[in-house]
Design a protein around this motif. Structure first.
Motif, PDB file in Angstrom:
ATOM      1  N   LEU A  86       0.829  -1.212   0.000  1.00  0.00           N
ATOM      2  CA  LEU A  86       0.000   0.000   0.000  1.00  0.00           C
ATOM      3  C   LEU A  86       0.862   1.260   0.000  1.00  0.00           C
ATOM      4  N   GLN A  87       1.928   1.247   0.782  1.00  0.00           N
ATOM      5  CA  GLN A  87       2.847   2.387   0.760  1.00  0.00           C
ATOM      6  C   GLN A  87       3.377   2.606  -0.649  1.00  0.00           C
ATOM      7  N   GLY A  88       3.727   1.521  -1.326  1.00  0.00           N
ATOM      8  CA  GLY A  88       4.247   1.637  -2.680  1.00  0.00           C
ATOM      9  C   GLY A  88       3.252   2.283  -3.619  1.00  0.00           C
ATOM     10  N   LEU A  89       1.979   1.959  -3.479  1.00  0.00           N
ATOM     11  CA  LEU A  89       0.953   2.555  -4.328  1.00  0.00           C
ATOM     12  C   LEU A  89       0.852   4.059  -4.084  1.00  0.00           C
ATOM     13  N   VAL A  90       0.944   4.466  -2.827  1.00  0.00           N
ATOM     14  CA  VAL A  90       0.897   5.886  -2.498  1.00  0.00           C
ATOM     15  C   VAL A  90       2.143   6.605  -3.003  1.00  0.00           C
ATOM     16  N   TRP A  91       3.302   5.970  -2.816  1.00  0.00           N
ATOM     17  CA  TRP A  91       4.552   6.589  -3.276  1.00  0.00           C
ATOM     18  C   TRP A  91       4.572   6.745  -4.789  1.00  0.00           C
ATOM     19  N   GLN A  92       3.921   5.814  -5.494  1.00  0.00           N
ATOM     20  CA  GLN A  92       3.873   5.929  -6.954  1.00  0.00           C
ATOM     21  C   GLN A  92       3.284   7.277  -7.370  1.00  0.00           C
ATOM     22  N   HIS A  93       2.232   7.697  -6.705  1.00  0.00           N
ATOM     23  CA  HIS A  93       1.643   9.003  -7.006  1.00  0.00           C
ATOM     24  C   HIS A  93       2.659  10.110  -6.758  1.00  0.00           C
ATOM     25  N   GLY A  94       3.388  10.000  -5.641  1.00  0.00           N
ATOM     26  CA  GLY A  94       4.364  11.033  -5.308  1.00  0.00           C
ATOM     27  C   GLY A  94       5.495  11.116  -6.310  1.00  0.00           C
ATOM     28  N   TYR A  95       6.031   9.967  -6.708  1.00  0.00           N
ATOM     29  CA  TYR A  95       7.098   9.963  -7.708  1.00  0.00           C
ATOM     30  C   TYR A  95       6.603  10.523  -9.033  1.00  0.00           C
ATOM     31  N   GLU A  96       5.429  10.071  -9.463  1.00  0.00           N
ATOM     32  CA  GLU A  96       4.910  10.491 -10.769  1.00  0.00           C
ATOM     33  C   GLU A  96       4.569  11.976 -10.789  1.00  0.00           C
ATOM     34  N   ARG A  97       4.160  12.515  -9.656  1.00  0.00           N
ATOM     35  CA  ARG A  97       3.842  13.945  -9.557  1.00  0.00           C
ATOM     36  C   ARG A  97       5.096  14.804  -9.402  1.00  0.00           C
ATOM     37  N   GLY A  98       6.231  14.177  -9.149  1.00  0.00           N
ATOM     38  CA  GLY A  98       7.458  14.929  -8.925  1.00  0.00           C
ATOM     39  C   GLY A  98       7.554  15.512  -7.534  1.00  0.00           C
TER      40      GLY A  98
END
Length: 226
Positions: A86-98
């Motif tokens: 679940l953390q990985g799914l949330v972090w994906q948004h953060g990485y993709e948003r910069g």
């Protein structure tokens, strides 16, 4: 005996512990509740929430109780597979948003590139999910580093302080154990890898880290591969 494969830990080894605890964990704590409320009925998230309920021994917990459980696990740095996913799914948004990029030590980037050029197979084994590992190296400070790695392992192969986990990795990559080098900053993980037959080196980037009785390297430039 020459090393044919290197398996590396992430936190404290390729990447700063501070990045994980001061950037990634707080970001997940802040964004995870709203993410779950938004996506709780999607098949992937629903499956993970059921896994959290099973792990917590509370199969009838509502969404808000599950969120409280996850936030407590983040604060405790619990190595629980559904939390990490679940953390990985949330972090994906953060990485993709910069919102942030993945921290990788410069010496790790340089040496891993050299090892890959020399024909050594590189793998990652971290308590963070495989998805989170790929995001870190995809959106790293040094650019997309995913091409350096032949594969990734997380706690699906077993806990990092149990030798059977490393035997599972050995079986998967099909390299003689004595020709596999495991890199970590944690002595207990290195103990387990050595018990499985791997070579080991402890990364001691902080003088306060307990060394155990493994070969020590201050950074990746000191790692001996022959």
């Amino acid at each position: 005996m020459n090393i044919r494969a290197i398996v590396t830990d992430i936190e404290g080894t390729t990447s700063s512990i501070a990045f994980v605890h001061e950037v990634l964990f707080p970001y997940a704590s802040e964004r995870l509740p709203d993410y779950i409320r938004q996506y709780y009925d999607s098949p992937e998230v629903a499956r993970l929430l059921d896994a959290v309920r099973d792990e917590a021994g509370a199969p009838d917990s509502g969404i808000e109780i599950v969120i409280e459980t996850l936030l407590a696990w983040i604060a405790e740095d619990r190595k629980v597979t559904p939390l990490k996913t679940l953390q990985g799914l949330v972090w994906q948004h953060g990485y993709e948003r910069g919102d942030f990029t993945g921290h990788i030590f410069d010496d790790a980037v340089t040496e891993m590139r050299e090892w890959a050029k020399a024909g050594i197979d590189l793998y990652v084994y971290s308590s963070g999910s495989v998805g989170a590992q790929k995001l870190l190296f995809h959106y790293s400070d040094a650019g997309d580093l995913r091409s350096l790695f032949q594969g990734y392992f997380d706690t699906e192969v077993g806990p990092k302080r149990q030798s059977e986990s490393y035997r599972n990795i050995i079986s998967s990559i099909e390299v003689e154990p004595a020709r596999i080098l495991f890199l970590s900053d944690v002595a207990e993980e290195l103990d387990a890898a050595r018990e499985a037959g791997m070579q080991t080196t402890q990364l001691v980037r902080d003088d306060d880290v307990v060394r155990g009785d493994h070969r020590v390297a201050r950074d990746f430039t000191e790692v001996v591969i022959n």
